[in-house]
Design a protein around this motif. Sequence first.
Motif, PDB file in Angstrom:
ATOM      1  N   TRP A 295      -1.697   3.464  79.031  1.00 12.82           N
ATOM      2  CA  TRP A 295      -0.244   3.314  79.216  1.00 12.82           C
ATOM      3  C   TRP A 295      -0.005   1.985  80.150  1.00 12.82           C
ATOM      4  O   TRP A 295       0.955   1.048  79.683  1.00 12.82           O
ATOM      5  CB  TRP A 295       0.638   4.396  79.492  1.00 12.82           C
ATOM      6  N   LEU A 296      -0.551   2.036  81.367  1.00 11.92           N
ATOM      7  CA  LEU A 296      -0.699   1.126  82.280  1.00 11.92           C
ATOM      8  C   LEU A 296      -1.092  -0.341  81.809  1.00 11.92           C
ATOM      9  O   LEU A 296      -0.378  -1.405  81.846  1.00 11.92           O
ATOM     10  CB  LEU A 296      -1.369   1.319  83.434  1.00 11.92           C
ATOM     11  N   ALA A 297      -2.318  -0.217  81.058  1.00 11.89           N
ATOM     12  CA  ALA A 297      -2.588  -1.593  80.522  1.00 11.89           C
ATOM     13  C   ALA A 297      -1.855  -2.115  79.598  1.00 11.89           C
ATOM     14  O   ALA A 297      -1.503  -3.312  79.477  1.00 11.89           O
ATOM     15  CB  ALA A 297      -4.098  -1.393  79.836  1.00 11.89           C
ATOM     16  N   VAL A 298      -1.313  -1.382  78.682  1.00 12.71           N
ATOM     17  CA  VAL A 298      -0.367  -1.814  77.493  1.00 12.71           C
ATOM     18  C   VAL A 298       0.998  -2.328  78.233  1.00 12.71           C
ATOM     19  O   VAL A 298       1.320  -3.570  78.069  1.00 12.71           O
ATOM     20  CB  VAL A 298      -0.164  -0.990  76.396  1.00 12.71           C
ATOM     21  N   VAL A 299       1.672  -1.462  78.947  1.00 19.39           N
ATOM     22  CA  VAL A 299       3.026  -2.080  79.627  1.00 19.39           C
ATOM     23  C   VAL A 299       2.855  -3.381  80.624  1.00 19.39           C
ATOM     24  O   VAL A 299       3.925  -4.117  80.414  1.00 19.39           O
ATOM     25  CB  VAL A 299       3.773  -0.837  80.290  1.00 19.39           C
ATOM     26  N   ALA A 300       1.818  -3.177  81.256  1.00 19.68           N
ATOM     27  CA  ALA A 300       1.609  -4.278  82.485  1.00 19.68           C
ATOM     28  C   ALA A 300       1.463  -5.543  81.596  1.00 19.68           C
ATOM     29  O   ALA A 300       1.987  -6.664  81.642  1.00 19.68           O
ATOM     30  CB  ALA A 300       0.521  -4.110  83.175  1.00 19.68           C
ATOM     31  N   ALA A 301       0.526  -5.599  80.479  1.00 22.70           N
ATOM     32  CA  ALA A 301       0.260  -6.645  79.685  1.00 22.70           C
ATOM     33  C   ALA A 301       1.512  -7.349  78.726  1.00 22.70           C
ATOM     34  O   ALA A 301       1.738  -8.359  78.924  1.00 22.70           O
ATOM     35  CB  ALA A 301      -0.755  -6.592  78.436  1.00 22.70           C
ATOM     36  N   LEU A 302       2.434  -6.239  78.182  1.00 22.50           N
ATOM     37  CA  LEU A 302       3.443  -6.802  77.606  1.00 22.50           C
ATOM     38  C   LEU A 302       4.785  -7.189  78.747  1.00 22.50           C
ATOM     39  O   LEU A 302       5.180  -8.142  78.368  1.00 22.50           O
ATOM     40  CB  LEU A 302       4.255  -5.401  76.970  1.00 22.50           C
ATOM     41  N   ALA A 303       4.574  -6.779  79.734  1.00 21.40           N
ATOM     42  CA  ALA A 303       5.480  -7.265  80.835  1.00 21.40           C
ATOM     43  C   ALA A 303       5.245  -8.584  81.317  1.00 21.40           C
ATOM     44  O   ALA A 303       6.116  -9.339  81.564  1.00 21.40           O
ATOM     45  CB  ALA A 303       5.381  -6.153  82.334  1.00 21.40           C
ATOM     46  N   ARG A 304       3.764  -8.843  81.353  1.00 21.61           N
ATOM     47  CA  ARG A 304       3.506 -10.190  81.851  1.00 21.61           C
ATOM     48  C   ARG A 304       3.774 -11.190  80.650  1.00 21.61           C
ATOM     49  O   ARG A 304       4.141 -12.460  80.948  1.00 21.61           O
ATOM     50  CB  ARG A 304       2.069 -10.047  82.172  1.00 21.61           C
ATOM     51  N   ARG A 305       3.511 -10.907  79.516  1.00 19.18           N
ATOM     52  CA  ARG A 305       3.597 -11.900  78.431  1.00 19.18           C
ATOM     53  C   ARG A 305       5.220 -12.069  78.050  1.00 19.18           C
ATOM     54  O   ARG A 305       5.458 -13.051  77.619  1.00 19.18           O
ATOM     55  CB  ARG A 305       2.840 -11.386  77.190  1.00 19.18           C
ATOM     56  N   GLY A 306       6.074 -11.165  78.181  1.00 19.30           N
ATOM     57  CA  GLY A 306       7.232 -11.201  77.961  1.00 19.30           C
ATOM     58  C   GLY A 306       7.736 -10.849  76.270  1.00 19.30           C
ATOM     59  O   GLY A 306       6.985 -10.925  75.614  1.00 19.30           O
ATOM     60  N   PRO A 307       8.963 -11.134  76.072  1.00 21.50           N
ATOM     61  CA  PRO A 307       9.808 -11.136  74.691  1.00 21.50           C
ATOM     62  C   PRO A 307       8.752 -11.958  73.881  1.00 21.50           C
ATOM     63  O   PRO A 307       8.673 -13.049  74.218  1.00 21.50           O
ATOM     64  CB  PRO A 307      10.925 -11.250  75.121  1.00 21.50           C
ATOM     65  N   GLY A 308       8.687 -11.532  72.592  1.00 21.06           N
ATOM     66  CA  GLY A 308       8.044 -12.548  71.461  1.00 21.06           C
ATOM     67  C   GLY A 308       6.545 -12.034  71.187  1.00 21.06           C
ATOM     68  O   GLY A 308       6.001 -12.441  70.406  1.00 21.06           O
ATOM     69  N   VAL A 309       5.903 -11.384  72.152  1.00 21.61           N
ATOM     70  CA  VAL A 309       4.572 -11.160  72.110  1.00 21.61           C
ATOM     71  C   VAL A 309       4.509  -9.893  70.939  1.00 21.61           C
ATOM     72  O   VAL A 309       5.162  -9.063  71.018  1.00 21.61           O
ATOM     73  CB  VAL A 309       3.917 -10.623  73.213  1.00 21.61           C
ATOM     74  N   LEU A 310       3.407 -10.026  70.105  1.00 21.12           N
ATOM     75  CA  LEU A 310       3.217  -9.096  68.988  1.00 21.12           C
ATOM     76  C   LEU A 310       2.534  -7.680  69.861  1.00 21.12           C
ATOM     77  O   LEU A 310       1.862  -7.664  70.756  1.00 21.12           O
ATOM     78  CB  LEU A 310       2.161  -9.544  68.261  1.00 21.12           C
ATOM     79  N   ALA A 311       3.281  -6.757  69.384  1.00 21.69           N
ATOM     80  CA  ALA A 311       2.934  -5.447  70.001  1.00 21.69           C
ATOM     81  C   ALA A 311       2.617  -4.353  68.870  1.00 21.69           C
ATOM     82  O   ALA A 311       3.055  -3.320  68.958  1.00 21.69           O
ATOM     83  CB  ALA A 311       3.984  -4.982  70.885  1.00 21.69           C
ATOM     84  N   SER A 312       1.865  -4.724  68.097  1.00 18.89           N
ATOM     85  CA  SER A 312       1.327  -3.628  66.754  1.00 18.89           C
ATOM     86  C   SER A 312       0.236  -3.103  67.381  1.00 18.89           C
ATOM     87  O   SER A 312      -0.235  -3.180  68.370  1.00 18.89           O
ATOM     88  CB  SER A 312       0.957  -4.603  65.703  1.00 18.89           C
ATOM     89  N   PRO A 313       0.169  -1.797  66.654  1.00 19.20           N
ATOM     90  CA  PRO A 313      -0.988  -0.992  67.221  1.00 19.20           C
ATOM     91  C   PRO A 313      -2.174  -1.772  67.211  1.00 19.20           C
ATOM     92  O   PRO A 313      -3.074  -1.438  68.307  1.00 19.20           O
ATOM     93  CB  PRO A 313      -1.155  -0.075  66.115  1.00 19.20           C
ATOM     94  N   GLU A 314      -2.719  -2.685  66.404  1.00 14.32           N
ATOM     95  CA  GLU A 314      -3.853  -3.450  66.521  1.00 14.32           C
ATOM     96  C   GLU A 314      -3.972  -4.268  67.755  1.00 14.32           C
ATOM     97  O   GLU A 314      -4.923  -4.537  68.522  1.00 14.32           O
ATOM     98  CB  GLU A 314      -4.072  -4.297  65.272  1.00 14.32           C
ATOM     99  N   ARG A 315      -2.756  -4.935  67.929  1.00 14.06           N
ATOM    100  CA  ARG A 315      -2.754  -5.741  69.193  1.00 14.06           C
ATOM    101  C   ARG A 315      -2.616  -5.068  70.357  1.00 14.06           C
ATOM    102  O   ARG A 315      -3.496  -5.547  71.611  1.00 14.06           O
ATOM    103  CB  ARG A 315      -1.344  -6.646  69.155  1.00 14.06           C
ATOM    104  N   ILE A 316      -2.116  -4.005  70.443  1.00 12.67           N
ATOM    105  CA  ILE A 316      -1.882  -3.056  71.747  1.00 12.67           C
ATOM    106  C   ILE A 316      -3.706  -2.741  72.115  1.00 12.67           C
ATOM    107  O   ILE A 316      -3.946  -2.564  73.063  1.00 12.67           O
ATOM    108  CB  ILE A 316      -1.276  -1.763  71.376  1.00 12.67           C
ATOM    109  N   ALA A 317      -4.317  -2.177  70.959  1.00 11.97           N
ATOM    110  CA  ALA A 317      -5.546  -1.663  71.305  1.00 11.97           C
ATOM    111  C   ALA A 317      -6.531  -2.837  71.977  1.00 11.97           C
ATOM    112  O   ALA A 317      -7.184  -2.803  72.779  1.00 11.97           O
ATOM    113  CB  ALA A 317      -6.294  -1.357  70.006  1.00 11.97           C
TER     114      ALA A 317
END
Length: 382
Positions: A295-317
């Motif tokens: 959870w930490l890895a995913v949310v931190a990565a999305l927070a850094r990249r910001g809106p518009g980044v792909l957040a599909s299960p494949e990309r999350i992995a």
Amino acid sequence: MDLDFVRVHAGRPVAELTRRDVVRALLAVPSGVALVALPDLRRAMERAGNPLTPPFWESARTALGAIESGNATVGDVQRWLESTGTEPLLLTRTMFVWPEEDERGPVAEEMFHRLVAHLERRVAEGEVDPDALALGDETARASYEEIQERWLGTPLPDGRVPRDAVSDEQDEELSAAWHEEEAFALGELRRIMAELPEAERPEEALRAASARLRELMTAPGYPGNVLRACAGYEGGPLPADDEELWLTVAAGIAGPISDLPEEDDLAEVFADLEEELSSEDSVLAALCAIDHADWLAVVAALARRGPGVLASPERIARLIAESEDIDVRMDEPEDLESAEALFGSVTPLWACLGIVDRSEVLTPLGHWGLPRALERAWSETG
């Protein structure tokens, strides 16, 4: 490997050494060494007035020979140890499992030694026949198992039931470890977010997402039933405040508060005679299986990249595998597949909250709310 070694290893005089003491000492050295020492050890025990019996020594020779040749399984070795008549069963018929020796807490250690002493008394009184166990007598084995099952479920003089006391201690240890991990993850999340610009709350998107969420959570079936279980709102009124509602449900996805009501499972139980998990139960199980680091890895990565980044299960992995915030090895394809499968239950729920759009792309609402929801999930359970 001699009699003095066995005495020291067991921590009791030679005259009081049991079969279990001898086997544990033999297993403490390389099998080849134990095999070579076996004849001299047997003679030394005879001279000391504690000869044991021919079936025991034969079982020792056979077991050590199988170990040395590589033909003995871990189960074979465990069963040999249990055939001494005073070794608690690692796994009982009612699925009680003793913790590994180096993982036992004080209560498990106490109960284990109490059971060993109880079995020693049963051997002395003739209720347990170690020779029959060594020879593979199934009737003797069944009796041996029953004696232990009965002891595990019988209250001690102080009122404690051994089985329950050990299980309660394990639960407490697991809970403590879980909360320690959670507290560390929460600290890391706060550190990471403090280094990033604060996202602006998207008022209109939050209002629209909350309106959709209220409709979903009052409707029967999936996803409303899962979202209610995640948030712990089953049977209770929903918060009037949009942010409170949205953050509570989003936090519940990262840390479900309750299970599905029993009535939601009744139709599935009757339809499936093998009682496999319903799709909703499978979703909740997947949510609960995601650990704090992921959870930490995913949310931190999305927070850094910001809106518009792909957040599909494949990309999350892939974000987990490439994370700079957690130390994880996901070198094998099945590691990525496992993470992808777990987050395959997350992204449809995120879509219900407007965290991702129909293309599984992170929205401004998701960018603003995900870190806050995760902090709430970990703060409230810690």
